[in-house]
Design a protein around this motif. Structure first.
Motif, PDB file in Angstrom:
ATOM      1  N   ASN A 107       0.886  -1.099  -0.121  1.00  0.00           N
ATOM      2  CA  ASN A 107      -0.083  -0.071  -0.072  1.00  0.00           C
ATOM      3  C   ASN A 107       1.005   1.296   0.037  1.00  0.00           C
ATOM      4  N   THR A 114      -7.456  -1.557   1.166  1.00  0.00           N
ATOM      5  CA  THR A 114      -7.645  -3.223   1.419  1.00  0.00           C
ATOM      6  C   THR A 114      -7.633  -3.641  -0.011  1.00  0.00           C
ATOM      7  N   VAL A 115      -7.657  -4.930  -0.349  1.00  0.00           N
ATOM      8  CA  VAL A 115      -7.717  -5.621  -1.563  1.00  0.00           C
ATOM      9  C   VAL A 115      -8.972  -6.554  -1.341  1.00  0.00           C
ATOM     10  N   HIS A 116     -10.029  -6.296  -1.691  1.00  0.00           N
ATOM     11  CA  HIS A 116     -11.329  -7.096  -1.648  1.00  0.00           C
ATOM     12  C   HIS A 116     -11.470  -7.987  -2.707  1.00  0.00           C
ATOM     13  N   GLN A 126      -8.671 -13.137   4.627  1.00  0.00           N
ATOM     14  CA  GLN A 126      -7.895 -12.936   3.295  1.00  0.00           C
ATOM     15  C   GLN A 126      -8.704 -12.220   2.473  1.00  0.00           C
ATOM     16  N   GLY A 128      -9.761  -9.050   2.363  1.00  0.00           N
ATOM     17  CA  GLY A 128      -9.712  -7.514   1.966  1.00  0.00           C
ATOM     18  C   GLY A 128     -10.873  -6.896   2.822  1.00  0.00           C
ATOM     19  N   ARG A 140       1.139  -6.579   3.163  1.00  0.00           N
ATOM     20  CA  ARG A 140       0.539  -7.292   3.554  1.00  0.00           C
ATOM     21  C   ARG A 140       0.468  -8.650   2.667  1.00  0.00           C
ATOM     22  N   TYR A 142      -1.604 -11.480   1.231  1.00  0.00           N
ATOM     23  CA  TYR A 142      -3.115 -12.376   1.416  1.00  0.00           C
ATOM     24  C   TYR A 142      -2.682 -13.790   0.706  1.00  0.00           C
ATOM     25  N   TYR A 156     -11.078  -7.553  -8.073  1.00  0.00           N
ATOM     26  CA  TYR A 156     -10.799  -6.867  -6.909  1.00  0.00           C
ATOM     27  C   TYR A 156     -10.878  -5.415  -6.826  1.00  0.00           C
ATOM     28  N   PRO A 158     -10.562  -1.951  -3.467  1.00  0.00           N
ATOM     29  CA  PRO A 158     -10.563  -1.623  -2.223  1.00  0.00           C
ATOM     30  C   PRO A 158     -11.972  -1.662  -1.547  1.00  0.00           C
TER      31      PRO A 158
END
Length: 168
Positions: A107, A114-116, A126, A128, A140, A142, A156, A158
């Motif tokens: 980041n 985050t990475v959702h 895991q 996000g 981070r 994942y 994916y 944020p």
């Protein structure tokens, strides 16, 4: 930035056209700061493919970096956007059901993010979610396995609490 109804319709059409053309299990997207214009399919480009650095069969290992950059999303206009690996939408991640995915996330933003993994069922720590933000300038990993029976096209993005819309 002022978004007209036509701008939003063009953005939606552009995203749908990109998604429909992919065979990837996961498709990324992050940040737009200007209204895109879509007049022909020829103008559309596929996001780059993330490089799998793993030599282990059944393992996909990639690096994704969130950072501010400048992109031309509308001909003749350059805008500051938040992007994954310098593109919006972010690079395509190709993986198969049962693959172990290791995503090294950096980041580089001045705020948490985050990475959702939208739509795919993963462990909450895991996925996000807003409950697990990555601090500004933080890192981070994942790590998850693509569940069997979940073949599809996903994206994916944020998912920071109260900042998702801005960061997308």
């Amino acid at each position: 930035i002022h978004w007209t109804t036509q701008d939003l319709e063009n953005l939606f059409v552009r995203l749908i056209r990109r998604v429909v053309g992919f065979s990837a299990v996961v498709l990324g997207g992050f940040g737009a700061g200007a209204s895109p214009a879509v007049s022909t399919v020829a103008e559309l480009t596929q996001p780059p493919l993330l490089k799998n650095v793993s030599s282990t069969p059944g393992t996909v290992e990639v690096t994704i970096t969130a950072a501010a950059t400048r992109l031309s999303l509308k001909p003749g206009v350059t805008s500051e956007v938040l992007a994954y690996n310098g593109s919006s939408p972010g690079p395509t991640l190709e993986a198969n059901e049962g693959d172990k995915v290791i995503e090294h996330f950096a980041n580089e933003l001045d705020e948490p993010t985050t990475v959702h993994w939208h739509g795919i069922h993963l462990p909450i720590d895991q996925d996000g979610s807003p409950f697990h933000p990555v601090p500004a300038k933080g890192r981070r990993d994942y790590v998850f396995t693509i569940p069997r029976g979940s073949a599809g096209t996903y994206w994916y993005h944020p998912h920071l609490h109260h900042r998702t819309g801005y960061q997308i």
